[in-house]
Design a protein around this motif. Sequence first.
Motif, short mmCIF file in Angstrom:
data_model
loop_
_atom_site.label_atom_id
_atom_site.label_comp_id
_atom_site.label_asym_id
_atom_site.label_seq_id
_atom_site.Cartn_x
_atom_site.Cartn_y
_atom_site.Cartn_z
N UNK A 260 0.81 -1.22 0.00
CA UNK A 260 0.00 0.00 0.00
C UNK A 260 0.85 1.27 0.00
N UNK A 261 2.17 1.12 0.05
CA UNK A 261 3.05 2.27 -0.07
C UNK A 261 3.40 2.96 1.23
N UNK A 262 3.19 2.30 2.38
CA UNK A 262 3.57 2.88 3.66
C UNK A 262 5.10 2.97 3.75
N UNK A 263 5.59 4.07 4.28
CA UNK A 263 7.05 4.22 4.47
C UNK A 263 7.45 3.97 5.92
N UNK A 264 6.50 4.17 6.84
CA UNK A 264 6.71 3.89 8.26
C UNK A 264 5.56 3.04 8.79
N UNK A 265 5.86 2.17 9.73
CA UNK A 265 4.81 1.30 10.27
C UNK A 265 4.86 1.32 11.80
N UNK A 266 3.70 1.25 12.46
CA UNK A 266 3.68 1.22 13.93
C UNK A 266 4.14 -0.15 14.44
N UNK A 267 5.01 -0.13 15.44
CA UNK A 267 5.58 -1.38 15.96
C UNK A 267 5.62 -1.35 17.48
N UNK A 268 5.53 -2.53 18.07
CA UNK A 268 5.78 -2.70 19.50
C UNK A 268 7.12 -3.38 19.66
N UNK A 269 7.99 -2.79 20.47
CA UNK A 269 9.33 -3.33 20.68
C UNK A 269 9.29 -4.45 21.71
N UNK A 270 9.74 -5.63 21.31
CA UNK A 270 9.76 -6.77 22.20
C UNK A 270 11.01 -6.75 23.07
N UNK A 271 10.88 -7.25 24.28
CA UNK A 271 12.03 -7.39 25.17
C UNK A 271 12.66 -8.77 25.05
N UNK A 272 12.10 -9.59 24.15
CA UNK A 272 12.57 -10.96 23.95
C UNK A 272 12.63 -11.21 22.46
N UNK A 273 13.71 -11.82 21.98
CA UNK A 273 13.85 -12.06 20.54
C UNK A 273 13.25 -13.39 20.10
N UNK A 274 12.49 -14.06 20.96
CA UNK A 274 11.86 -15.33 20.61
C UNK A 274 10.67 -15.06 19.71
N UNK A 275 10.76 -15.48 18.46
CA UNK A 275 9.74 -15.13 17.47
C UNK A 275 8.41 -15.84 17.70
N UNK A 276 8.37 -16.87 18.54
CA UNK A 276 7.11 -17.59 18.75
C UNK A 276 6.42 -17.20 20.05
N UNK A 277 7.13 -16.45 20.91
CA UNK A 277 6.56 -16.10 22.20
C UNK A 277 5.25 -15.35 22.05
N UNK A 278 5.24 -14.35 21.15
CA UNK A 278 4.03 -13.53 20.98
C UNK A 278 2.86 -14.37 20.51
N UNK A 279 3.10 -15.24 19.55
CA UNK A 279 2.00 -16.06 19.02
C UNK A 279 1.48 -17.04 20.04
N UNK A 280 2.36 -17.56 20.91
CA UNK A 280 1.92 -18.53 21.91
C UNK A 280 0.97 -17.89 22.91
N UNK A 281 1.15 -16.57 23.15
CA UNK A 281 0.32 -15.89 24.12
C UNK A 281 -0.92 -15.29 23.48
N UNK A 282 -1.11 -15.52 22.18
CA UNK A 282 -2.24 -14.94 21.46
C UNK A 282 -3.34 -15.97 21.27
N UNK A 283 -4.54 -15.65 21.72
CA UNK A 283 -5.69 -16.53 21.51
C UNK A 283 -6.49 -16.03 20.32
N UNK A 284 -6.94 -16.96 19.49
CA UNK A 284 -7.77 -16.57 18.36
C UNK A 284 -9.11 -16.03 18.88
N UNK A 285 -9.69 -15.11 18.13
CA UNK A 285 -10.89 -14.43 18.57
C UNK A 285 -12.05 -15.40 18.71
N UNK A 286 -12.63 -15.44 19.91
CA UNK A 286 -13.76 -16.31 20.18
C UNK A 286 -15.02 -15.75 19.53
#
Length: 294
Positions: A79-105
């Motif tokens: 879509x041509x975005x040059x900047x994107x909003x991000x949350x900085x993680x304190x852990x470099x484990x790429x699966x940690x965030x997904x493990x703590x995410x529940x799919x929408x009920x």
Amino acid sequence: MKQIKIAFNLEPLYIPIEQILVTKFLAEHNRYARKYKQIKASIIEVGIIEPLSIFEIQSEKQMYSLLDGHMRFEILKELGFTEVPCLMSTDDESYTHNKQTNRLATVQEHLMIRKAIKRGVNEERLAKTLNIDVRYIKSKVNLLNGVCPEVIELLKDREISQQVFFILKKMKPIRQLECVEIMLSVNNLTVNYAKALLVATNPNFLVTPSKKSNKNGTSSDAIKKIENDIAHLHLQYKSIEQDHAQTTLNLVLAIGYLRKMISNNNIKNYLAKYHSDLLENFESLIQLDSFNSK
């Protein structure tokens, strides 16, 4: 009391796209998937809602590794975005965030849609944002009308077909609660099982008793018996499941004892001479255990 470490910094940062390195590449066929189109339509209509998750690469100055949000990242680039909003993680484990995410009920999705409409977002805009038919939005808005609060509470964290709620609404509240408790006890929240419970429901517990005769000749008593048998089998299964660990431990100890006993030549020769069938069974158990351990 032990402090809980926050996994992400709470304030989003706007990072230039060229400073973000992906940890996996999006397959080309994903660009034609329904989910991709829904996210793209949502970003176009209301903007980016959930920031990407990143981690700063220590060896590279002002470079970041993308942990979660690869599909959103590709859409933003498209879509041509040059900047994107991000949350900085304190852990470099790429699966940690997904493990703590529940799919929408299903219930949560309903509440979110109701909340959006209450805030002034019309149904047509929601449908366009989610790239779905407006009729689906209308059905979601009225999803829980006629469902008793106790049932909603039991199912609030479950991702199930909305058709299940439509079936439950054909029953009176007390029967709704009874059916949901049965479905949860056997861990079966499918539409077909809900339909079976509806057929097994006494007409006195239906909102509008059916006048149709049973063409298959199957009485509601027979279906009720099947329903009770399934619930009973599930309880037996749960009991066996609870005893499984102890049974496995006992088996390991027993095989260990047999292995030690057979290693004694005097005992082995005695069994071979007088109880060859027992020796054969013992050796089979030991061999099977060795095979399963590989």
